[in-house]
Motif scaffolding. Structure first.
Motif, PDB file in Angstrom:
ATOM      1  N   GLY A 291      22.407  12.966  29.010  1.00 43.54           N
ATOM      2  CA  GLY A 291      23.030  14.163  28.831  1.00 43.54           C
ATOM      3  C   GLY A 291      23.397  14.773  27.609  1.00 43.54           C
ATOM      4  N   ALA A 292      23.225  13.862  26.441  1.00 45.58           N
ATOM      5  CA  ALA A 292      23.576  14.491  25.089  1.00 45.58           C
ATOM      6  C   ALA A 292      22.754  15.480  24.521  1.00 45.58           C
ATOM      7  N   LEU A 293      23.314  16.101  23.634  1.00 44.03           N
ATOM      8  CA  LEU A 293      22.317  16.781  22.937  1.00 44.03           C
ATOM      9  C   LEU A 293      21.243  16.289  22.105  1.00 44.03           C
ATOM     10  N   ARG A 294      21.600  14.895  21.575  1.00 42.41           N
ATOM     11  CA  ARG A 294      20.738  14.214  20.870  1.00 42.41           C
ATOM     12  C   ARG A 294      20.363  14.719  19.683  1.00 42.41           C
ATOM     13  N   THR A 295      21.234  15.404  18.789  1.00 44.76           N
ATOM     14  CA  THR A 295      20.772  15.535  17.475  1.00 44.76           C
ATOM     15  C   THR A 295      20.912  14.582  16.525  1.00 44.76           C
ATOM     16  N   ALA A 296      21.196  13.260  17.087  1.00 46.88           N
ATOM     17  CA  ALA A 296      21.408  11.859  16.316  1.00 46.88           C
ATOM     18  C   ALA A 296      20.014  11.772  15.576  1.00 46.88           C
ATOM     19  N   GLY A 297      20.463  11.427  14.256  1.00 45.29           N
ATOM     20  CA  GLY A 297      19.217  10.907  13.483  1.00 45.29           C
ATOM     21  C   GLY A 297      18.288  12.210  12.975  1.00 45.29           C
ATOM     22  N   ASN A 298      18.789  13.500  12.972  1.00 45.19           N
ATOM     23  CA  ASN A 298      17.892  14.648  12.840  1.00 45.19           C
ATOM     24  C   ASN A 298      18.010  14.964  11.326  1.00 45.19           C
ATOM     25  N   ASN A 299      18.467  13.943  10.658  1.00 46.97           N
ATOM     26  CA  ASN A 299      18.432  14.111   9.145  1.00 46.97           C
ATOM     27  C   ASN A 299      18.844  15.766   8.468  1.00 46.97           C
TER      28      ASN A 299
END
Length: 352
Positions: A291-299
């Protein structure tokens, strides 16, 4: 009529005169305020430079003692196609150089037999200690901690860092846009072209830095990382060659870039400094799948890339201990050359 006397008249300002004086003062303040702000930023940038110089001295003292620079914490596994990220050297570079920063007390309380975030608390005291030289004063969240105690860290309040090793680059060496990354923050990212930075897996002897220490970045600013910047890698993740299974006493959820003891505070360089791509982080602190937006690691922004709050560029520590200011306008290909330690590129100071 004889002499007449009149009451003394007030010698104060009239309303119009008062308004004119106030307007002049307001104009002077408006003229002086930018100069004051610029002076304050210059002082903050100088402190940031001094922080990096201290870290540089510590790296070289470490090298003098051990015959090589410490590992980057994060590194590259070249057994996969394309090469991929791994964490096989334990804790961060910033943990290993503590004795050379006159932080023996903190270093001596750190138990290398345990992970830095082991929920039994073996390292809770040391990892919660604020290191002034690890924090850029221009960073808006330059306090000791980020938010509340981390629910995925056993309730420990981890101290933070604005600096990390540039452990690899995957900018395309020809500066060619890659279709797979066309709509991302880093369109020149080419994982197949990945190459090590100065601090990578294991220890790095000076002889391995064939591009020259003065031409190779060791540590860069990634300032402003906070609870919203979440790594794409799980706390239990070591590398593609290891099964990614939960470990006893290690928190679940994602790694956190901003902790100074976290190996993932190292980062790859996939694009130019101060990337303003949006979104640059999650919407909710400590958000994790599902359910996360998942911008993790988008540099983008401070989310795992070169980033600072100094106008026009970022401070970086070179392998020779000098500190350089890399402009936002630097060519990505030139930036790649500055990160690689044995890429064979020729680069001059006027290119950045």
């Amino acid at each position: 009529m004889g002499n007449q006397t009149f009451p003394n008249r007030s010698k104060g300002f009239t309303l119009i005169e008062l308004l004119v004086v106030i307007a002049i003062i307001a104009v002077l303040i408006a003229l002086l305020l930018p100069a004051v702000q610029a002076a304050r930023e210059a002082a903050r940038r100088m402190q940031c430079t001094n922080n990096l110089k201290q870290i540089g001295l510590a790296l070289h003292n470490y090298e003098s003692m051990h015959g090589a620079f410490p590992s980057g914490g994060e590194s590259t596994y070249y057994g996969s196609n394309p090469p991929s990220t791994q964490f096989v050297d334990g804790t961060a570079t910033l943990t290993k150089i503590l004795p050379y920063l006159d932080q023996n007390v903190v270093f001596n309380t750190y138990n290398f037999s345990f992970e830095y975030n082991d929920m039994r608390g073996a390292n809770a005291t040391s990892v919660a200690t604020r290191m002034n030289m690890y924090v850029c004063p221009s960073s808006p969240n330059s306090g000791a901690y980020n938010g509340v105690p981390d629910p995925n860290g056993g309730g420990v309040r981890f101290a933070r860092t604005d600096y990390g090793p540039t452990c690899y680059t995957d900018i395309d060496p020809g500066g060619q846009a890659q279709p797979a990354y066309a709509n991302t923050a880093t369109p020149l990212r080419n994982p197949a072209s990945r190459q090590d930075g100065l601090l990578a897996q294991g220890m790095t002897p000076i002889a391995r830095v064939t591009d020259g220490l003065s031409n190779t970045i060791a540590i860069g600013e990634d300032a402003g990382r906070d609870d919203y910047c979440i790594s794409p890698y799980l706390e239990s993740y070591k590398g593609p060659q290891f099964p990614n299974t939960p470990q006893p006493n290690i928190p679940t959820g994602q790694r956190r870039y901003w902790r100074w003891a976290e190996a993932d505070n190292a980062f790859g360089v996939s694009g130019g400094p101060n990337n303003k791509f949006r979104p640059d982080r999650e919407k909710t602190p400590y958000e994790a799948p599902p359910g996360a937006l998942r911008t993790a690691g988008n540099n983008a922004g401070a989310n795992d890339e070169l980033f600072s709050f100094h106008p026009g560029g970022v401070n970086v520590l070179m392998g020779d201990g000098s500190v350089r200011f890399i402009k936002d306008s630097v060519s990505p290909v030139a930036l790649r050359a500055l990160v690689t330690r044995e890429g064979g590129e020729v680069i001059s100071a006027d290119q950045y």
